[in-house]
Scaffold this active site. Structure first.
Site, PDB file in Angstrom:
ATOM      1  N   CYS A 278      20.323  84.642   7.978  1.00  0.00           N
ATOM      2  CA  CYS A 278      19.920  83.572   7.059  1.00  0.00           C
ATOM      3  C   CYS A 278      18.427  83.459   6.803  1.00  0.00           C
ATOM      4  O   CYS A 278      17.994  83.410   5.654  1.00  0.00           O
ATOM      5  CB  CYS A 278      20.444  82.253   7.596  1.00  0.00           C
ATOM      6  SG  CYS A 278      22.217  82.302   7.824  1.00  0.00           S
TER       7      CYS A 278
HETATM    8  C1  UGA Z   1      20.157  79.195  10.763  1.00  0.00           C
HETATM    9  C2  UGA Z   1      19.886  77.676  10.748  1.00  0.00           C
HETATM   10  O1  UGA Z   1      19.535  77.225  12.058  1.00  0.00           O
HETATM   11  C3  UGA Z   1      21.120  76.901  10.258  1.00  0.00           C
HETATM   12  O2  UGA Z   1      20.809  75.508  10.148  1.00  0.00           O
HETATM   13  C4  UGA Z   1      21.534  77.438   8.888  1.00  0.00           C
HETATM   14  O3  UGA Z   1      22.684  76.758   8.371  1.00  0.00           O
HETATM   15  C5  UGA Z   1      21.840  78.912   9.019  1.00  0.00           C
HETATM   16  O4  UGA Z   1      20.643  79.605   9.472  1.00  0.00           O
HETATM   17  C6  UGA Z   1      22.262  79.430   7.657  1.00  0.00           C
HETATM   18  O5  UGA Z   1      21.461  79.396   6.710  1.00  0.00           O
HETATM   19  O6  UGA Z   1      23.444  79.783   7.483  1.00  0.00           O
HETATM   20  P1  UGA Z   1      21.277  80.900  12.499  1.00  0.00           P
HETATM   21  O7  UGA Z   1      20.631  81.965  11.677  1.00  0.00           O
HETATM   22  O8  UGA Z   1      22.713  81.029  12.851  1.00  0.00           O
HETATM   23  O9  UGA Z   1      21.137  79.465  11.747  1.00  0.00           O
HETATM   24  O10 UGA Z   1      20.501  80.853  13.870  1.00  0.00           O
HETATM   25  P2  UGA Z   1      19.333  79.994  14.561  1.00  0.00           P
HETATM   26  O11 UGA Z   1      19.887  79.394  15.771  1.00  0.00           O
HETATM   27  O12 UGA Z   1      18.673  79.106  13.585  1.00  0.00           O
HETATM   28  O13 UGA Z   1      18.320  81.160  15.024  1.00  0.00           O
HETATM   29  C7  UGA Z   1      17.688  82.009  14.082  1.00  0.00           C
HETATM   30  C8  UGA Z   1      16.663  82.882  14.776  1.00  0.00           C
HETATM   31  O14 UGA Z   1      15.518  82.129  15.134  1.00  0.00           O
HETATM   32  C9  UGA Z   1      17.135  83.570  16.052  1.00  0.00           C
HETATM   33  O15 UGA Z   1      16.748  84.928  16.026  1.00  0.00           O
HETATM   34  C10 UGA Z   1      16.401  82.853  17.157  1.00  0.00           C
HETATM   35  O16 UGA Z   1      16.148  83.673  18.273  1.00  0.00           O
HETATM   36  C11 UGA Z   1      15.117  82.481  16.462  1.00  0.00           C
HETATM   37  N1  UGA Z   1      14.420  81.323  17.065  1.00  0.00           N
HETATM   38  C12 UGA Z   1      14.996  80.096  17.068  1.00  0.00           C
HETATM   39  C13 UGA Z   1      13.159  81.497  17.613  1.00  0.00           C
HETATM   40  O17 UGA Z   1      12.591  82.616  17.598  1.00  0.00           O
HETATM   41  N2  UGA Z   1      12.515  80.416  18.155  1.00  0.00           N
HETATM   42  C14 UGA Z   1      13.070  79.174  18.169  1.00  0.00           C
HETATM   43  O18 UGA Z   1      12.422  78.226  18.676  1.00  0.00           O
HETATM   44  C15 UGA Z   1      14.346  79.009  17.614  1.00  0.00           C
END
Ligand code: UGA
Length: 452
Positions: A278
Site C-alpha cells: 500500500c
Molecule cells: C497500511 C495502513 O497501515 C492501513 O491503514 C491501510 O489501510 C493499508 O496500508 C492499505 O492502504 O491497504 P499495511 O501496509 O498492511 O497497512 O501495513 P502497516 O502495518 O501499515 O505497515 C507498513 C510498513 O510500515 C511495514 O513494512 C512496517 O514494517 C513499516 N513500519 C510501520 C515502520 O517501518 N515503522 C513503523 O513505525 C510502522
C-alpha cells in the site's frame, strides 16, 4: 428475508474480510471473482490467503449459515441479486508508478451491464483506493453509459476509503475508528450510513461517520497513507541525525516526540523502512496524479527517497561494523514486509538484497518464519534460504535483522555467538535491548551509534 444483501466485487483482503464480517452479522453476501479456484475455495469455506481470524470466521459461517456467504463467477448475477455492490478490486502500480485502474474500469462495466437489466434503485460503493475523480468520472460515468441509467435517480454512488492493515483486517473491519463516506448525493450517503448503523450498532458510539463528497473521501485515503509513510520516513530521517552523535538513541527521541498528544508515537518506529502493497503504491500514485495536474510534491518525493535510502544505510552500518562485506557470508533475519504475514510486496529485504548484491556480496542467506516461499518467488537465487534460525546463522559473518518477528525477539547474544562465525549483528528494527547486546557483541542498530 435478510435486511441487506451486498455483492462484493473483488475477493482480496478488503473484499473477503468485509464479506466474511458482513455474513457473520446476518447480511447476505454474494462475492464475485473471475478466479475459479478462489471461488470454489471460498464456497468450501476455505480462505484463499492467510489473514488472522479470517479462517475461523469462515468456518463459523460455513457451519452455521453457509447460504450467507457465497462466491459467484458471474458478477452480473451477484449484482442483480443484491441491493448494494461494493467494488473492492486492486489498484496496482503501473510501471511508470501511476495507478492502474483497469480492474475498476472493467468492474464498472459489469455493474453497468447488470443495472441495464435492473429496475430497482441500486447503491454502488467504491472501496478500493482510487485517485480523486475516479468514482465520479470513471465508475459513475461508465455505469451511466453502459446501463443508460441516471446516477442519483436509478442508482446511488459512494466512495468509502478503507483503512485496514494486513494482519489486522478482521479486527479493523469490525472495530474501525471512523467511517468516511464520500457521496454523490444525500440519498446515496444516507443509504450507506444506514447500512453501517445496522452493521455496527453500538460500536458507532465510539466511531464517527464522516460524510463528504466523493473526491474528498478519495483523498482522505491518500492523506492517511501518505501521513503514515511520512511519519516513518521522518523517524528514519531523525535516526540518521541521531547517528551523527554518540549516545543519542532514536527510540528514546521518538518516544519523547510521540508523547506530545498532537503527534503520538505510533508509526514513528525507525528502521529499514516501510514496505507492503500500500504505502509505495499509494504515495507513488498520488504523486503521479498530482504531477499529471501540474503539481510536483516535494514532500512525497522525499518520503520515498528516504525510505529507499534506508536499505543503503543499513548496509553502510554493516560495513562499518564488519568491514568489506564482499567475500563474507551475510544473514538476513526476516524477509516479509512486516511480521505476521508472508507478503513480500515492496519488502525492505528486497532493497537490502539488491544493495548487498550491488556491492558484490554473493553469499547471502535469508530466513523468514513464514515468507521463505514467497521470498523465493521474489528474490530467486539472489540469496539462499535457510530452514531455521540456527541454519541461517551458521557460518555467517554478519547478520542484519530486517523483520521483527517474535521468533527473533527471544534470541540472546549467546545464540549469535554460538552459531555465527563472527557474531556481527545489525538491528534494523530496534528489536534488541541496545545496552545488553552492545556490551556482549559487535553490535550496531539503526538510529544509535556505539557508546564510546
Ligand atoms: C497500511 C495502513 O497501515 C492501513 O491503514 C491501510 O489501510 C493499508 O496500508 C492499505 O492502504 O491497504 P499495511 O501496509 O498492511 O497497512 O501495513 P502497516 O502495518 O501499515 O505497515 C507498513 C510498513 O510500515 C511495514 O513494512 C512496517 O514494517 C513499516 N513500519 C510501520 C515502520 O517501518 N515503522 C513503523 O513505525 C510502522
Amino acid at each position: 428475508m435478510y435486511k441487506y444483501s451486498v455483492s462484493i466485487l473483488g475477493t482480496g483482503f478488503i473484499g473477503l474480510c468485509s464479506a466474511a464480517c458482513f455474513a457473520n452479522k446476518d447480511i447476505k453476501v454474494l462475492a464475485s471473482t473471475h478466479n475459479e479456484k478462489k471461488a470454489s475455495m471460498i464456497n468450501d469455506g476455505i480462505a484463499p490467503f492467510y489473514e488472522a481470524d479470517l479462517q475461523e470466521m469462515m468456518n463459523d459461517i460455513k457451519a452455521k449459515k453457509p447460504e450467507l456467504l457465497q462466491c459467484l463467477l458471474d458478477p452480473i448475477k451477484a449484482i442483480l441479486e443484491t441491493d448494494i455492490s461494493m467494488i473492492t478490486q486492486g489498484t496496482p502500480m503501473r510501471e511508470d508508478k501511476s495507478i492502474n485502474l483497469g480492474y475498476i474500469e472493467s468492474t464498472a462495466r459489469e455493474i453497468g451491464e447488470a443495472l441495464k437489466q435492473k429496475n430497482n434503485y441500486h447503491l454502488v460503493v467504491v472501496r478500493s483506493t482510487v485517485v480523486p475523480g475516479t468514482s465520479r468520472n470513471l465508475v459513475g460515468r461508465i455505469i451511466t453509459e453502459v446501463s443508460g441509467k441516471i446516477p442519483g435517480k436509478d442508482f446511488g454512488l459512494c466512495m468509502q476509503p478503507e483503512f485496514l492493515a494486513e494482519g489486522r483486517s478482521i479486527e479493523d473491519t469490525l472495530k474501525p475508528d471512523r467511517i468516511v463516506i464520500g457521496e454523490f448525493d444525500e440519498k446515496s450517503g444516507a443509504m450507506l450510513q444506514e447500512f453501517y448503523e445496522y452493521f455496527y450498532g453500538d460500536h458507532l458510539k465510539n466511531c464517527p461517520i464522516l460524510r463528504m463528497n466523493l473526491e474528498s473521501a478519495e483523498l482522505v485515503k491518500y492523506g492517511n497513507n501518505c501521513l503514515l509513510s511520512t511519519k516513518i520516513s521522518y523517524a528514519n530521517e531523525f535516526a540518521n541525525l541521531a547517528q551523527l552523535v554518540p549516545n543519542v538513541d532514536i527510540v528514546q527521541v521518538m518516544k519523547g516526540v510521540g508523547l506530545d498528544y498532537r503527534i503520538s508515537d505510533r508509526f514513528l518506529g525507525a528502521g529499514v523502512g516501510f514496505g507492503g502493497s500500500c504505502f509505495h503504491k499509494d504515495v507513488n500514485a498520488i504523486r503521479a496524479w498530482s504531477k499529471s495536474k501540474g503539481y510536483h510534491s516535494r514532500l512525497l518525493k522525499a518520503v520515498l527517497d528516504i525510505n529507499d535510502d534506508q536499505a543503503i544505510r543499513i548496509v553502510d552500518i554493516a560495513e562499518e561494523l564488519a568491514g568489506d562485506l564482499k567475500n563474507k557470508r551475510i544473514t538476513l533475519l526476516g524477509l516479509a514486509f512486516k511480521p505476521g504475514t508472508d507478503d513480500m510486496r515492496q519488502a525492505a529485504s528486497i532493497r537490502v538484497v539488491n544493495e548487498l548484491r550491488n556491492r558484490g556480496v554473493k553469499d547471502i542467506v535469508g530466513y523468514d518464519p513464514k515468507a521463505n516461499e514467497t521470498a523465493e518467488l521474489e528474490l530467486g537465487n539472489k540469496i539462499a534460504y535457510a530452514n531455521s534460525i540456527e541454519q541461517a546463522l551458521k557460518g555467517s559473518e554478519c547478520t542484519l535483522l530486517i523483520t521483527e518477528w517474535d521468533d527473533f525477539k527471544t534470541l540472546t547474544p549467546d545464540d549469535f555467538k554460538e552459531y555465527m562465525k563472527t557474531p556481527n549483528l545489525v538491528d534494523g528494527r530496534r528489536l534488541y535491548n541496545y545496552d545488553r547486546f552492545n556490551s556482549a557483541l559487535p553490535f550496531r542498530a539503526i538510529g544509535r551509534i556505539n557508546l564510546e
